[in-house]
Design an enzyme around this catalytic site. Structure first.
Site, mmCIF file in Angstrom:
data_model
loop_
_atom_site.group_PDB
_atom_site.id
_atom_site.type_symbol
_atom_site.label_atom_id
_atom_site.label_comp_id
_atom_site.label_asym_id
_atom_site.label_seq_id
_atom_site.Cartn_x
_atom_site.Cartn_y
_atom_site.Cartn_z
ATOM 1 N N LYS A 80 -3.529 -1.804 15.772
ATOM 2 C CA LYS A 80 -2.983 -1.017 16.882
ATOM 3 C C LYS A 80 -3.966 -0.899 18.024
ATOM 4 C CE LYS A 80 0.403 1.741 14.707
ATOM 5 N NZ LYS A 80 0.370 2.289 13.359
ATOM 6 N N GLU A 93 0.829 -1.214 0.000
ATOM 7 C CA GLU A 93 0.000 0.000 0.000
ATOM 8 C C GLU A 93 0.860 1.259 0.000
ATOM 9 O OE1 GLU A 93 -1.576 1.828 3.452
ATOM 10 O OE2 GLU A 93 -1.190 0.108 4.727
#
Ligand code: PSU
Ligand code: MN
Length: 308
Positions: A163, A29
């Site tokens: 996260k 990405e």
């Protein structure tokens, strides 16, 4: 079927050669470059990740939008330019077509990279962390489009989990509801990006790239839409403990709330504040885990090319 010739796809010379030769390819990405890391570490990391993929038997294809085209693979000069550009749009599923239509420069998130990789016939993609259900989503409704994309688009995504700035239990619940396989690699626990464990058990565990490739093929055989999330724990030596990172996460989250940060700006704001709050330690960990994910993705992409 999509008409490949009609698609606005531009392959880099390296990726075009890999396609012609039938080599394994790993998609990468570009939002991690433009919105996930500061310059110049972003460009250095992107180059190191590409080298890591090559060193492990596959060809890297970093994906970005420029001049009305979906670029599958960037040249060195294009990568440099993207890493320093300002006003690059962060593109998810909702923004991709508009950016292509108007000719803007756009970096692809996990969701948009999956769409582009699939159009280009690339089944494996390596990144750092995916978007997820944000804390407080019950009032903000902030749920990353990455999650729905995993339910829809048949690409296996290798990430270091998600996260702890996110609500990880809700993220796992949402993925289960959407029918997305979440596979921890080599351990039972779902990893939490900088830390090897989130304290939550992953729904599935696999210890071999060949098994992950076989499960990818099996979903296709069964006609199940969507991809797989492979959660690869950060290498031991690069790990930051939950005890160390948690107070910084709380600080960044309360700053975001106080500043009224919303929508697409939330994730980039939290990432850049964490780089500052940890004095760059979070960045070193981030680089180590992306390299590790690139290695695993290369192994899965190679296994997918093996005769069954
Ligand atoms: N999480 C990270 N690093 C990142 C991102 C997320 O740990 O770089 C980026 C990815 O491109 C991901 C996007 O697809 O942020 C998710 O943004 P949002 O939460 O706005 O959907
Ligand atoms: Mn969001």
């Amino acid at each position: 079927m999509t008409d490949l010739a009609a698609l606005p796809l531009t392959f880099s010379p390296e990726v075009a050669k890999a396609r012609a030769e039938g080599s394994a390819i790993v998609a990468l990405e570009s939002t991690i470059i433009t919105h996930g890391m500061p310059f110049p570490q972003n460009v250095e990391t992107a180059q190191r990740v590409e080298s890591e993929v090559r060193a492990h038997g596959a060809i890297p294809a970093t994906i970005a939008i420029m001049n009305h085209r979906i670029h599958i693979g960037l040249t060195g000069a294009e990568l440099q330019a993207l890493g320093q550009a300002t006003n690059v749009a962060k593109l998810s599923r909702a923004d991709l077509a508009a950016c292509l239509a108007t000719g803007g420069t756009g970096a692809t998130t996990v969701a948009a990279t999956m769409i582009c990789a699939h159009l280009a016939g690339i089944p494996v993609f390596a990144t750092g962390g995916i978007g997820g259900v944000h804390r407080g989503a019950e009032t903000s409704f902030d749920i990353s489009a990455d999650l729905r994309e995993l339910a829809e688009t048949p690409v296996t995504v290798v990430a270091a989990g998600a996260k702890a700035i996110l609500d990880l239990p809700k993220t796992l619940e949402y993925l289960e509801t959407m029918g997305v396989p979440v596979i921890a690699y080599g351990q039972d626990d779902f990893p939490a990006f900088w830390s090897r464990s989130s304290g939550l058990k992953a729904p599935l565990r696999m210890d071999r790239a060949a098994d992950i490739a076989a499960a990818h093929r099996m979903r296709s055989l069964l006609g199940l839409p969507g991809g797989q999330l492979v959660a690869n724990p950060i290498p031991v030596e690069a790990e930051i403990s939950r005890a160390e990172i948690m107070p910084h996460i709380e600080t960044a989250l309360s700053e975001a709330a106080a500043a009224g940060i919303a929508a697409k700006a939330v994730t980039p704001f939290l990432l850049s504040r964490l780089f500052e709050l940890t004095d760059g330690r979070s960045l070193a960990a981030n680089i180590a885990l992306v390299l590790s994910n690139a290695r695993l993705a290369a192994a899965i992409a190679s296994a997918l090319r093996d005769p069954v």
